[in-house]
Design an enzyme around this catalytic site. Sequence first.
Site, PDB file in Angstrom:
ATOM      1  N   ASP A 198       1.114  -0.973   0.002  1.00  0.00           N
ATOM      2  CA  ASP A 198       0.083   0.078   0.272  1.00  0.00           C
ATOM      3  C   ASP A 198       1.041   1.482   0.376  1.00  0.00           C
ATOM      4  OD1 ASP A 198      -2.474   1.872   0.129  1.00  0.00           O
ATOM      5  OD2 ASP A 198      -3.118   1.059   2.266  1.00  0.00           O
ATOM      6  N   ASP A 207      -2.766   2.471  -6.452  1.00  0.00           N
ATOM      7  CA  ASP A 207      -1.814   2.199  -5.410  1.00  0.00           C
ATOM      8  C   ASP A 207      -1.299   1.122  -4.538  1.00  0.00           C
ATOM      9  OD1 ASP A 207      -3.792   2.915  -3.959  1.00  0.00           O
ATOM     10  OD2 ASP A 207      -3.201   4.442  -2.693  1.00  0.00           O
ATOM     11  N   GLU A 208      -2.387   0.272  -4.452  1.00  0.00           N
ATOM     12  CA  GLU A 208      -2.273  -0.678  -4.018  1.00  0.00           C
ATOM     13  C   GLU A 208      -2.175  -2.181  -4.420  1.00  0.00           C
ATOM     14  OE1 GLU A 208      -5.907  -1.839  -0.020  1.00  0.00           O
ATOM     15  OE2 GLU A 208      -6.040  -0.673  -1.274  1.00  0.00           O
TER      16      GLU A 208
END
Length: 354
Positions: free
Chosen positions: A10, A105-106
Amino acid sequence: MSLRKIIHIDCDCFYAAIEMRDDPRLAGRPMAVGGQPGQRGVIATCNYEARAYGVRSAMASGHALKLCPDLEIVKPRFEAYREASRDIHTIFRDYTDLIEPLSLDEAYLDVTDSQWFAGSATRIAEDIRRRVAQQLHITVSAGVAPNKFLAKIASDWRKPNGLFVITPDQVEEFVAQLPVARLHGVGKVTADKLARLGIDTCHALRDWPRLALVREFGSFGERLWGLARGIDERAVQNDSRRQSVSVENTYDHDLPDLNSCLEKLPELLSSLNERIARMDSSYRPDKPFVKVKFHDFSQTTMEQAGAGRDLESYRQLLSQAFARGGKPVRLLGVGVRLRDLRGAHEQLELFGDI
């Protein structure tokens, strides 16, 4: 219960981190990415300095400015975020092909069968964090655990810029003290109902028989029963649409100069063309690229829109990439970006927890 090695990555305040990286003036002061208050804008994300004032994602920009009058709000630059996300996923693919993106983003990574670092998921996570910081100049948090549920919780445990590992022998004790509100799929309504039943932790939840939970919560009761014991059999769902195809080789002895690198190109291109030939017709080869990793583990990638996929085009790309380092080379890779003819498009999760 199958034992897997799952990493959840993350990025830390991703959009804001990219903005602070590209504009150092923003670093160390409260800033956010989002719309302007006069346009009824909303905060997409903010840095940790702004969070100290109570600013949060999905908050109205006008309210955020009331909480933090010095807050600087910048417009989002989605292409910059997409590019950074692609670079991060390029790093991921060095360790495993089993990658499940959750947003820009993860992502989850299944490294159960990875041979890197003798199969150590912890060392793989450490190396990913190091490479992202070194190459993209942003930080990511990582969680390592036997399943997706616990890996996601672990990545949040030492945020920002942290790593937390839950080993199989730690699962039972770790999960027992978790608040039920942290369980995957438990929203406010379910959490409130659990509280009314006197269930606040997974330890308390374990006292309830499976059938009793099913009576109270329907089919989700089965899920609650398993999560309270750290059980989550969900597999990492690999992204089925590829963005590129490539081949690479790490050499036993470093290639000392450009000419020795160029000599390796025909063999690499032959392997690449074999892979391209096996792909289905929903892809079209697009931009060619080369990857060079030097003896000191620094690396660079060179690509060019509109270039051909013939030997001479790759020779030119490799020459340019080699010139960036001019050092002995330990790894060479060649590939091509792919165009998805099905028209699949990437979704931005603007209001996620970023």
